[in-house]
Structure formats: C-alpha cells, structure tokens
Design an enzyme around this catalytic site. Structure first.
Site, PDB file in Angstrom:
ATOM      1  CE  LYS A 296     -17.078   1.464  -5.299  1.00 49.46           C
ATOM      2  NZ  LYS A 296     -16.589   0.934  -6.520  1.00 49.46           N
TER       3      LYS A 296
ATOM      4  CG  LEU B 293     -14.389 -10.841  -0.294  1.00 46.07           C
ATOM      5  CD1 LEU B 293     -13.053 -10.317   0.217  1.00 46.07           C
ATOM      6  CD2 LEU B 293     -14.573 -12.301   0.068  1.00 46.07           C
TER       7      LEU B 293
ATOM      8  CE  LYS C 100     -22.033  -5.583   5.832  1.00 50.06           C
ATOM      9  NZ  LYS C 100     -22.050  -6.683   4.922  1.00 50.06           N
TER      10      LYS C 100
ATOM     11  N   GLY D 225     -26.533   0.838   2.440  1.00 52.38           N
ATOM     12  CA  GLY D 225     -25.399   1.767   2.454  1.00 52.38           C
ATOM     13  C   GLY D 225     -24.137   1.020   2.113  1.00 52.38           C
TER      14      GLY D 225
ATOM     15  CE  LYS E 249     -18.173  -6.089  -7.229  1.00 48.30           C
ATOM     16  NZ  LYS E 249     -17.927  -6.686  -5.958  1.00 48.30           N
TER      17      LYS E 249
ATOM     18  CG  ASP F 181      -2.140   0.843   1.038  1.00 48.04           C
ATOM     19  OD1 ASP F 181      -3.216   0.267   0.783  1.00 48.04           O
ATOM     20  OD2 ASP F 181      -2.032   2.091   1.109  1.00 48.04           O
TER      21      ASP F 181
ATOM     22  CB  CYS G  59     -20.316  -2.322  -2.621  1.00 47.34           C
ATOM     23  SG  CYS G  59     -18.765  -2.723  -1.810  1.00 47.34           S
TER      24      CYS G  59
ATOM     25  CD  GLU H 273     -12.721 -11.409  -3.568  1.00 48.45           C
ATOM     26  OE1 GLU H 273     -13.517 -12.340  -3.322  1.00 48.45           O
ATOM     27  OE2 GLU H 273     -11.587 -11.593  -4.035  1.00 48.45           O
TER      28      GLU H 273
HETATM   29  C1  UGA Z   1     -21.858  -6.014  -1.153  1.00 50.64           C
HETATM   30  C2  UGA Z   1     -22.174  -7.383  -1.779  1.00 50.64           C
HETATM   31  O1  UGA Z   1     -23.091  -8.100  -0.952  1.00 50.64           O
HETATM   32  C3  UGA Z   1     -20.891  -8.208  -1.959  1.00 50.64           C
HETATM   33  O2  UGA Z   1     -21.199  -9.439  -2.609  1.00 50.64           O
HETATM   34  C4  UGA Z   1     -19.914  -7.406  -2.808  1.00 50.64           C
HETATM   35  O3  UGA Z   1     -18.684  -8.083  -2.967  1.00 50.64           O
HETATM   36  C5  UGA Z   1     -19.629  -6.080  -2.139  1.00 50.64           C
HETATM   37  O4  UGA Z   1     -20.878  -5.364  -1.977  1.00 50.64           O
HETATM   38  C6  UGA Z   1     -18.674  -5.304  -3.021  1.00 50.64           C
HETATM   39  O5  UGA Z   1     -19.050  -4.949  -4.150  1.00 50.64           O
HETATM   40  O6  UGA Z   1     -17.495  -5.170  -2.673  1.00 50.64           O
HETATM   41  P1  UGA Z   1     -21.453  -5.124   1.331  1.00 50.64           P
HETATM   42  O7  UGA Z   1     -21.769  -3.781   0.764  1.00 50.64           O
HETATM   43  O8  UGA Z   1     -20.211  -5.264   2.139  1.00 50.64           O
HETATM   44  O9  UGA Z   1     -21.340  -6.225   0.155  1.00 50.64           O
HETATM   45  O10 UGA Z   1     -22.630  -5.562   2.310  1.00 50.64           O
HETATM   46  P2  UGA Z   1     -24.043  -6.295   2.166  1.00 50.64           P
HETATM   47  O11 UGA Z   1     -24.117  -7.308   3.214  1.00 50.64           O
HETATM   48  O12 UGA Z   1     -24.306  -6.715   0.789  1.00 50.64           O
HETATM   49  O13 UGA Z   1     -25.056  -5.116   2.584  1.00 50.64           O
HETATM   50  C7  UGA Z   1     -25.274  -3.973   1.797  1.00 50.64           C
HETATM   51  C8  UGA Z   1     -26.392  -3.132   2.391  1.00 50.64           C
HETATM   52  O14 UGA Z   1     -27.650  -3.792   2.272  1.00 50.64           O
HETATM   53  C9  UGA Z   1     -26.225  -2.820   3.880  1.00 50.64           C
HETATM   54  O15 UGA Z   1     -26.592  -1.502   4.133  1.00 50.64           O
HETATM   55  C10 UGA Z   1     -27.203  -3.782   4.564  1.00 50.64           C
HETATM   56  O16 UGA Z   1     -27.666  -3.316   5.807  1.00 50.64           O
HETATM   57  C11 UGA Z   1     -28.313  -3.823   3.527  1.00 50.64           C
HETATM   58  N1  UGA Z   1     -29.150  -5.036   3.612  1.00 50.64           N
HETATM   59  C12 UGA Z   1     -28.636  -6.227   3.244  1.00 50.64           C
HETATM   60  C13 UGA Z   1     -30.450  -4.918   4.021  1.00 50.64           C
HETATM   61  O17 UGA Z   1     -30.952  -3.828   4.345  1.00 50.64           O
HETATM   62  N2  UGA Z   1     -31.235  -6.049   4.055  1.00 50.64           N
HETATM   63  C14 UGA Z   1     -30.756  -7.257   3.685  1.00 50.64           C
HETATM   64  O18 UGA Z   1     -31.543  -8.248   3.703  1.00 50.64           O
HETATM   65  C15 UGA Z   1     -29.435  -7.356   3.277  1.00 50.64           C
END
Ligand code: UGA
Length: 467
Positions: free
Chosen positions: A311, A198, A369, A305, A252, A74, A308, A196
């Site tokens: 954006k 994740l 979250k 929020g 993606k 980094d 990912c 990815e």
């Molecule tokens: C998301 C995707 O789930 C990943 O697969 C992806 O790799 C990642 O973006 C990325 O592009 O790097 P992430 O943003 O870390 O992952 O978290 P999530 O668990 O997907 O949650 C996203 C948002 O949705 C959070 O605000 C969460 O609170 C909300 N959410 C999720 C809900 O309100 N309800 C749900 O049932 C699930």
C-alpha cells in the site's frame, strides 16, 4: 572471524522420488517478553486513541502499560463490545495479556465515538486506516471524518492532536488549515505527526523497543506533550528526531519503501542464486556483514505482503506522479514483488511437468508472515489463486488464519492441522515461516503424502535433514 556455513544449494535436495525445494529463508524474529519492562511515565496523561485496528489497539494498550489513562475509540460497536468483554480483536503475540492487565488496573477503557468521552482527554491520537484506492491515492475519508468529529470539542478545551496513521505528504498541514478554517485557533489545539513503526506479529515488542521516535510538528506545546507521553523512552536513550510534518510524512513512506526495495533486491538475488547454483544464505550473510548494508531484511521469501509495504509503495508512486518526480526504484520493487509471488507455483508446475490439473496441493501458512492472522496482500493469496486457475485442489492450514482466508476462498478445504492438510496430498507449499512448520516430522510428512513434492518458499526446513 565469521564462519560461513557449509555450502549447500539454496534450492534442491532430491530424496528418492521427492524434490524438496528450498526457495528462500526467513528466520522468525523472537517475540520478546515485555515482562521485564517496568517503565512508567512520571506525569501520566489522559489519551483517546481513535481507530482501534492493529496500530490503535497496540498503541492504546502499550500507552496504558506505561501508566497513561487511555480510552480506545472505534465506530465499530461490535468490536468495542468484544474488547469491553475482555477479548482481544486481533491476534498479536503478548497483547491480550497486557490488555487484561491494564483494563484490570482501570487504565484502559473502550468506547464508540462520543464527544463526551473526549471532553477530559489531553491527547487525541488518530490511528484510523488510510487505505489505498486502485489509483494509488490514499483514502483519507476516515482521517477527515475524525477531524470533523474532534473539532466539535476543541472550541471548549485545549487538546493535543497526534496523527499516527500513514498519510500522504501535506496531510498534516491540510488538517491544520481545516481546523483554522473552522475558526479553531492555535489556542485550542497543537498538532503533531508521530508515525508508527510497529511490525505486525512483533508490535508489542516494537512499541517498547523502538529504533526511534519521530516527531513532526511546529507546535512547541505538542512537542512537549509527546516528550511527556514517551518520557520513559527518553530516559532509556531511544533516539528522538524532531522535524517538520512534511519531512515526517515522507520519512514514514521512505522507511517502508526502502525496506520493500531491499526485499525485492534480495529476492532477485535469490532467483539468481537459484539459477546459477550459488547459495543465497551465504550471499545474504556476506553482504549483510557490511555495516553499510546491514543484515536485517535480507531473508528472501515469496514476496512481501501485509497492509503496509504494498500500500505504501503504491501511495508513494502516486505521490511521485503528483509532485512530477519519478520513483523508478519503488516501481521496480512492486513489479519484482508481483513476479516473486508467482514463484512457488511456477516451481511446482515445472516439477510436475507443467500440469497441476487434478493435483491435491497443500498450502501451509496463509497469513502474510508468521505471528499474525493478517492475510492482506499475503503471497498465499496469489499461490491459491494460481493453483485453482490451473485446476489443482487446495488443502490449506494456518495456525490462526484459516477462518480469515475462508472469507476470500470459501471453496478450498481448510484443515485443523498441518498433518491433516498433508494427508493424501501430491504436493505441499510452505508459504509462511510459522515455527510449527519448522518442526514438522519429515518421516510423518512422507508417510502421509501421496506424492512428495515440497516447495519450501521460506526455506525453513533443514535441507540436510531432508536429504
Ligand atoms: C512494516 C514495517 O516493518 C513497520 O516498521 C511499519 O510500521 C509497518 O510496516 C507499517 O507501516 O505499519 P509489517 O508490514 O507489519 O511492518 O511487517 P514486516 O515484518 O515489515 O514484513 C513485511 C513483509 O516483508 C512480510 O511479507 C514479510 O514476510 C516480508 N519479509 C520481511 C521478508 O520476506 N523477508 C524479510 O527479511 C523481512
């Protein structure tokens, strides 16, 4: 036969003077231990991971856990020094333990960028961030500057370049052209786009239990190298999909946009249930049992929020415009989400007869979250902003994100515990589904608060117990 739970309002349970409002529900995903994972790559590779943010650090640590020799690179010297000293720079369940394990085994090291570090590596992974500009266009400066730096070592040895950052359609091909224009031929590199998937807060678990590995490349040597890198996943029957880089780039974005649309849809249904008296949990369960719909991502909440979904939806809209094709569903998902983020304060305002002036409001949960300290695009930001605009005093508490949120809102009061934040409050809004909020003692809350208005934006409290 699946039993549908006893019907109850998704929204209101009235207790004496208090109104407890269950807006929405999120069942936090269990963080599974990786201790049971003993997968080892039979032909370990040496890998440089450039960009040590969420994706880079998790990927580097987990690849080392599979037996590869990894150096995480980094440009941020402070970050690298912290990691060298054995401290984890992000809050990610399970990561610190693995980090210690692999550094002690000598499989993971850290470095600032230095061409010498790259000399002996076989794979260069690019995991730098690709932020979205206000126009929706992705800022690829970090990716291109890494390509420039890396190109200096390619002429002397062959490397696999594996791009992991989320990039606009056509970026992998542009990188290939850039390298060719510099006179670097295919004898010196093979290029792969391997995105990815994740989730923050579940990233270690997701790394070892991926739904699929997508490999976008036209370089057979690059594809073979990815198979070697992820060999334990092939052995454990994780699906691999091989395609071209363009389709992988769309894939993606499409994954994240589809999930965003699903969330905005269920949030709208939650609002409809609220208005009509129906029960959103039963509705979600009922539709989720249809295999074509599936039960994941049907937990309504105060809007999505993180770094990912917002954006990537914005970037996809920009790409739609660029390619002259409309993406109405993605646009709607973002618009609905903006409205949804205002709901908790709208609810509170209506309970307090339109006046939040001078009220002490506790905000429990600041990260976007549970299980992360990331506050980027967190719905809690909108909540705090609206409360301040309406003249309320905000007391906030998050198990891990207080200090990070303090950088955005330095003047509100941050408390060391949920109960301290609740003391003397007129109202409380639960914004994040942290497990510790689920086990708050209702009687204690009641005794601490001055008035007892509660908005449970994740519906984690038990309405029947509250009643
Ligand atoms: C998301 C995707 O789930 C990943 O697969 C992806 O790799 C990642 O973006 C990325 O592009 O790097 P992430 O943003 O870390 O992952 O978290 P999530 O668990 O997907 O949650 C996203 C948002 O949705 C959070 O605000 C969460 O609170 C909300 N959410 C999720 C809900 O309100 N309800 C749900 O049932 C699930």
């Amino acid at each position: 036969m699946v039993e549908i739970k006893k019907k109850r309002s998704s929204f209101e349970v009235i207790m004496k003077k208090a109104l407890f409002i269950g807006l929405l529900i999120v069942i936090s995903t269990t963080i599974k231990s990786v201790e049971s994972i003993d997968w080892q790559a039979s032909k370990p590779l040496s890998v440089a991971v450039i960009g040590t943010g969420y994706v880079g650090l998790v990927t580097g640590v987990c690849l080392a856990y599979l037996g590869h020799t990894v150096v995480c690179i980094d440009s941020d010297r402070k970050k690298i020094n912290t990691l060298k000293n054995g401290a984890c720079t992000i809050f990610e369940p399970g990561l610190e333990q693995l980090l210690h394990e692999v550094t002690q085994k000598g499989l993971l090291t850290f470095s600032t960028f230095n061409p010498e570090v790259l000399q002996d590596v076989q794979v260069i992974m690019i995991t730098v961030s690709t932020p979205t500009l206000p126009t929706g266009q992705s800022d690829l400066n970090a990716v291109y500057s890494v390509i420039n730096e890396v190109s200096s070592v390619l002429s002397s040895s062959f490397k696999i370049i594996c791009l992991k950052s989320t990039v606009p359609i056509g970026t992998t091909n542009t990188i290939e052209k850039l390298l060719h224009d510099k006179g670097i031929t295919d004898e010196h590199f093979a290029l792969v786009y391997c995105p990815e998937f994740l989730r923050e807060g579940n990233a270690v678990h997701d790394f070892f239990h991926p739904d699929r590995i997508i490999i976008g490349s036209s370089y057979p040597r690059g594809i073979r190298c990815m198979q070697q890198l992820y060999e334990p996943f092939i052995t454990h029957n994780i699906p691999f999909l091989y395609t071209d880089p363009l389709s992988t780039e769309v894939m993606k974005y499409a994954s994240n946009a589809f999930l965003s649309i699903k969330l905005s849809f269920i949030n709208e249904m939650a609002n409809l249930c609220d208005a009509s008296g129906a029960n959103i949990h039963d509705v979600a369960q009922g539709i989720g049992l249809d295999k074509r719909i599936g039960n994941a991502f049907l937990n309504p909440g105060p809007g999505f929020g993180g770094s990912c979904f917002p954006k990537d939806c914005a970037s996809l809209l920009y790409l739609g415009k660029h390619f002259g094709t409309s993406l109405h569903s993605v646009k709607a998902a973002l618009q609905i989400n903006e409205e949804q983020k205002k709901k908790p304060v709208e609810k509170l305002r209506s309970l307090l007869h339109g006046n939040l002036q001078g009220k002490i409001v506790t905000v429990l949960g600041l990260s976007f979250k549970a299980h992360t300290d990331d506050v980027r695009h967190s719905p809690a930001i909108t909540t705090i902003q609206l409360l301040l605009e309406e003249g309320a005093f905000v007391k906030a508490y998050d198990p891990v994100a207080n200090e990070i949120m303090r950088q955005l809102f330095p003047t509100i009061t941050y408390c060391p515990s949920a109960y301290e934040a609740l003391t003397s409050a007129d109202a409380c809004i639960i914004m994040t589904e942290w497990p510790e909020f689920k086990s708050l003692d209702i009687a204690t809350m009641k005794s601490l608060m001055k008035d007892r208005y509660l908005i449970d934006a994740r519906n984690i409290l038990d309405c029947e117990e509250l009643a």
